[in-house]
Design an enzyme around this catalytic site. Structure first.
Site, mmCIF file in Angstrom:
data_model
loop_
_atom_site.group_PDB
_atom_site.id
_atom_site.type_symbol
_atom_site.label_atom_id
_atom_site.label_comp_id
_atom_site.label_asym_id
_atom_site.label_seq_id
_atom_site.Cartn_x
_atom_site.Cartn_y
_atom_site.Cartn_z
ATOM 1 C CG ASN A 12 13.280 -2.557 -14.992
ATOM 2 O OD1 ASN A 12 13.975 -1.938 -15.723
ATOM 3 N ND2 ASN A 12 13.362 -3.965 -14.884
ATOM 4 C CE LYS A 14 10.320 -5.178 -17.289
ATOM 5 N NZ LYS A 14 9.870 -6.352 -17.412
ATOM 6 C CG HIS A 96 15.170 -7.908 -14.174
ATOM 7 N ND1 HIS A 96 14.415 -8.591 -15.230
ATOM 8 C CD2 HIS A 96 14.417 -7.110 -13.648
ATOM 9 C CE1 HIS A 96 13.340 -8.283 -15.217
ATOM 10 N NE2 HIS A 96 13.262 -7.314 -14.374
ATOM 11 C CD GLU A 98 12.822 -8.503 -18.311
ATOM 12 O OE1 GLU A 98 13.018 -7.380 -18.528
ATOM 13 O OE2 GLU A 98 11.281 -8.649 -18.173
ATOM 14 C CD GLU A 170 11.482 -8.131 -10.221
ATOM 15 O OE1 GLU A 170 10.682 -7.388 -10.424
ATOM 16 O OE2 GLU A 170 12.311 -8.486 -11.189
ATOM 17 N N GLY A 176 6.034 -9.498 -16.507
ATOM 18 C CA GLY A 176 5.504 -9.000 -17.907
ATOM 19 C C GLY A 176 4.316 -9.789 -18.398
ATOM 20 C CB SER A 216 2.174 -8.877 -13.527
ATOM 21 O OG SER A 216 2.682 -9.410 -14.584
HETATM 22 C C1 PEP Z 1 10.272 -6.199 -13.699
HETATM 23 O O1 PEP Z 1 10.742 -5.626 -15.057
HETATM 24 O O2 PEP Z 1 11.179 -6.107 -12.811
HETATM 25 C C2 PEP Z 1 8.692 -6.417 -13.549
HETATM 26 C C3 PEP Z 1 8.339 -6.865 -12.522
HETATM 27 O O3 PEP Z 1 8.077 -6.059 -14.648
HETATM 28 P P1 PEP Z 1 6.395 -6.301 -14.750
HETATM 29 O O4 PEP Z 1 6.170 -5.409 -13.709
HETATM 30 O O5 PEP Z 1 5.946 -5.694 -15.984
HETATM 31 O O6 PEP Z 1 5.966 -7.746 -14.302
#
Ligand code: PEP
Length: 272
Positions: A12, A14, A96, A98, A170, A176, A216
């Site tokens: 992803n 983003k 997601h 976010e 997640e 992040g 992460s």
């Molecule tokens: C994500 O954007 O779904 C995500 C898991 O981000 P990150 O790996 O940066 O934590």
């Protein structure tokens, strides 16, 4: 019996990259990850889908969008509908955290987006996960259960299975932040997710739904998640913009895929 599920690594991007540089990054990543028995997906911003699609043609790496509107067309300024995406992407990330945070997306709305996605043949990755306070309060399974009920209950489980529904667990506190969950936490939640799916119409076929961990993920910590038989891969954010990290993550996923295939527990690497 364990269902045969593919190993999937989805990146992803983003709100990173531009149409001018996204194609080159996608080409570099595709070269570095190579041909492996892993479903590989890159989800760039909408405006980079065409450039990334061109760059990935013939590589076996699929293209995904990061969102889709819940209506097929209409007076929705600035939005992108499922029919607009089908020639540019074959996957879509939905729900997601976010977008739940920034766009106020509710489970009910996410469910409608899911319906639109599968109507046009986009393969959905539905994201669920709890906040830190909810985990600390012992509420994580209840939160994820409510998210699944809100988005999926009453929908045609057979159609979702046919569309290749993928769930990404997640935990919001791990996205992040550089703070990843434990493999055992992710595996426990994967069991909860399949139990919930079974109870809302998927029955035994809940075992067919791939479940990814996201939060992460790096080349260094991916082995911990892939060591869990109930985890089928990862949704990768920050590290998906780094070719070396993606090569490490996908390389490790390839090792897992080979081992699972030898054990007879791997499905066809379809979906790319
Ligand atoms: C994500 O954007 O779904 C995500 C898991 O981000 P990150 O790996 O940066 O934590």
């Amino acid at each position: 019996m364990t269902a045969a599920r593919p190993v999937i690594i989805a990146g992803n991007w983003k709100m990173h990259t531009t149409p001018a540089d996204a194609g080159e990054l996608a080409t570099t990543i595709a070269r570095r990850v190579g041909e492996v028995d892993v479903v590989r997906v890159i989800c760039p911003p909408f405006v980079c889908l065409a450039a990334v699609g061109d760059a990935l043609a013939g590589t076996g790496v699929a293209v995904g969008a990061q969102n889709v509107h819940h209506e097929l067309a209409g007076a929705y300024t600035g939005e992108v509908s499922a029919p607009m995406l089908v020639s540019l992407a074959s996957w879509v990330i939905l729900g997601h955290s976010e977008r739940r945070r920034d766009a106020g997306e509710t489970d009910e709305l996410i469910g409608r987006k899911l319906g639109r996605a599968i109507e046009v043949g986009l393969r959905p990755i539905l994201c669920v996960g709890e906040q830190l306070a909810e985990r600390d309060a012992g509420q994580a399974p209840n939160v994820v259960q409510a998210q699944l009920h809100g988005a999926l209950e009453g929908r045609d489980a057979g159609a979702l299975l046919d569309a290749g529904l993928v769930i990404a667990y997640e935990p919001v506190w791990a996205i992040g932040t550089g703070r990843n969950a434990q493999g055992s936490d992710a595996a426990g939640m994967a069991d909860t997710i399949r139990t919930v799916l079974a109870s809302i119409g998927f029955g035994e076929r809940s075992e067919e739904v791939p479940i990814l961990y996201g939060g992460s993920v790096t080349a260094a910590n991916i082995p911990e998640f892939l060591a869990e038989p109930s985890i089928d891969g990862a949704l990768v954010g920050g590290a998906s913009l780094k070719p070396d990290e993606m090569a490490g993550i996908v390389g490790r996923a390839g090792v897992t895929a080979r081992a699972r295939r030898q054990a007879g527990a791997l499905g066809a690497p379809s979906g790319s």
